[in-house]
Motif scaffolding. Structure first.
Motif, short mmCIF file in Angstrom:
data_model
loop_
_atom_site.label_atom_id
_atom_site.label_comp_id
_atom_site.label_asym_id
_atom_site.label_seq_id
_atom_site.Cartn_x
_atom_site.Cartn_y
_atom_site.Cartn_z
N VAL A 82 0.84 -1.21 0.00
CA VAL A 82 0.00 0.00 0.00
C VAL A 82 0.87 1.26 0.00
CG1 VAL A 82 -1.63 1.35 1.40
CG2 VAL A 82 -2.03 -1.09 1.01
N VAL A 83 1.87 1.32 0.87
CA VAL A 83 2.73 2.49 0.93
C VAL A 83 3.52 2.64 -0.37
CG1 VAL A 83 4.72 3.53 2.10
CG2 VAL A 83 2.86 2.56 3.44
N GLY A 84 4.03 1.53 -0.89
CA GLY A 84 4.77 1.58 -2.15
C GLY A 84 3.92 2.14 -3.29
N VAL A 85 2.70 1.66 -3.40
CA VAL A 85 1.79 2.14 -4.46
C VAL A 85 1.44 3.61 -4.24
CG1 VAL A 85 -0.56 1.90 -5.39
CG2 VAL A 85 0.83 -0.13 -5.00
N LEU A 86 1.10 3.98 -3.00
CA LEU A 86 0.74 5.38 -2.72
C LEU A 86 1.88 6.34 -3.03
CD1 LEU A 86 -1.32 5.12 0.59
CD2 LEU A 86 -2.17 5.73 -1.68
N VAL A 87 3.09 6.00 -2.62
CA VAL A 87 4.24 6.87 -2.89
C VAL A 87 4.47 6.97 -4.39
CG1 VAL A 87 6.74 7.11 -2.64
CG2 VAL A 87 5.35 6.55 -0.65
#
Length: 186
Positions: A82-87
């Motif tokens: 999730v964090v990877g995609v959001l960033v």
């Protein structure tokens, strides 16, 4: 109130030790020190948030190693994705890329790394945080509150300035890209 104070301490402590571990890994692999965090201060809030989320979700199961392991694997792997995609979507860069690794899951995590996170989460909830809780709760309440709020304030201020700097940099890159495209057409 003490539980919330404890969570803030876990956030600060794991944000700092996550930064230390990440920087140490970089030192070992690249033979040079680099600040691997998004912030300029020695904190990586993702590690702090991950620890707090994992702990609060799995605390009821702290005596079951199997549930801690499976739950940590799923929770921490999902956070990585999730964090990877959001960033990547918001800031237009990949904070990490496992696409060249065997057993990559969506380029944001690998199966072996997910298992490592599961082991780490199991140790965190079942062993590390119970020891930390004793140390944190030994600090007088008002001293503890003031200290942890100062650390959280530093992290928030650093985050705001880092975001402003990143947004300005992305705007400059976009302007350079547009002017380069105009020059190529001209």
């Amino acid at each position: 109130m003490q539980f919330l104070l404890d969570l803030l301490w876990y956030f600060v402590i794991f944000s700092f030790f996550g930064w230390v571990a990440s920087s140490f890994r970089s030192l070992l692999l690249e033979k040079k020190f680099s600040n691997n965090g998004f912030l300029t201060s020695p904190f990586c809030p993702m590690y702090g948030f991950s620890a707090v989320i994992c702990y609060t979700a799995l605390k009821p199961f702290e005596n079951s190693k199997l549930i801690l392991f499976i739950g940590s694997t799923l929770i921490l792997s999902a956070l990585m994705v999730v964090v990877g995609v959001l960033v990547e979507k918001t800031l237009k860069f990949k904070p990490w890329d496992f696409s060249s690794s065997k057993f990559s899951i969506g380029n944001y995590i690998t199966f072996p790394y997910a298992l490592f996170l599961g082991l780490l989460g199991m140790l965190l909830v079942g062993l590390i945080i119970p020891v930390l809780r004793t140390a944190v709760e030994a600090i007088p309440f008002w001293v503890s509150l003031i200290l942890v709020l100062c650390f959280c304030g530093i992290i928030v201020i650093d985050y705001v300035f880092s975001m402003i700097t990143t947004i300005r940099l992305l705007r400059r890159i976009a302007k350079l890209k547009n002017s380069s495209e105009l020059m190529d057409k001209g």
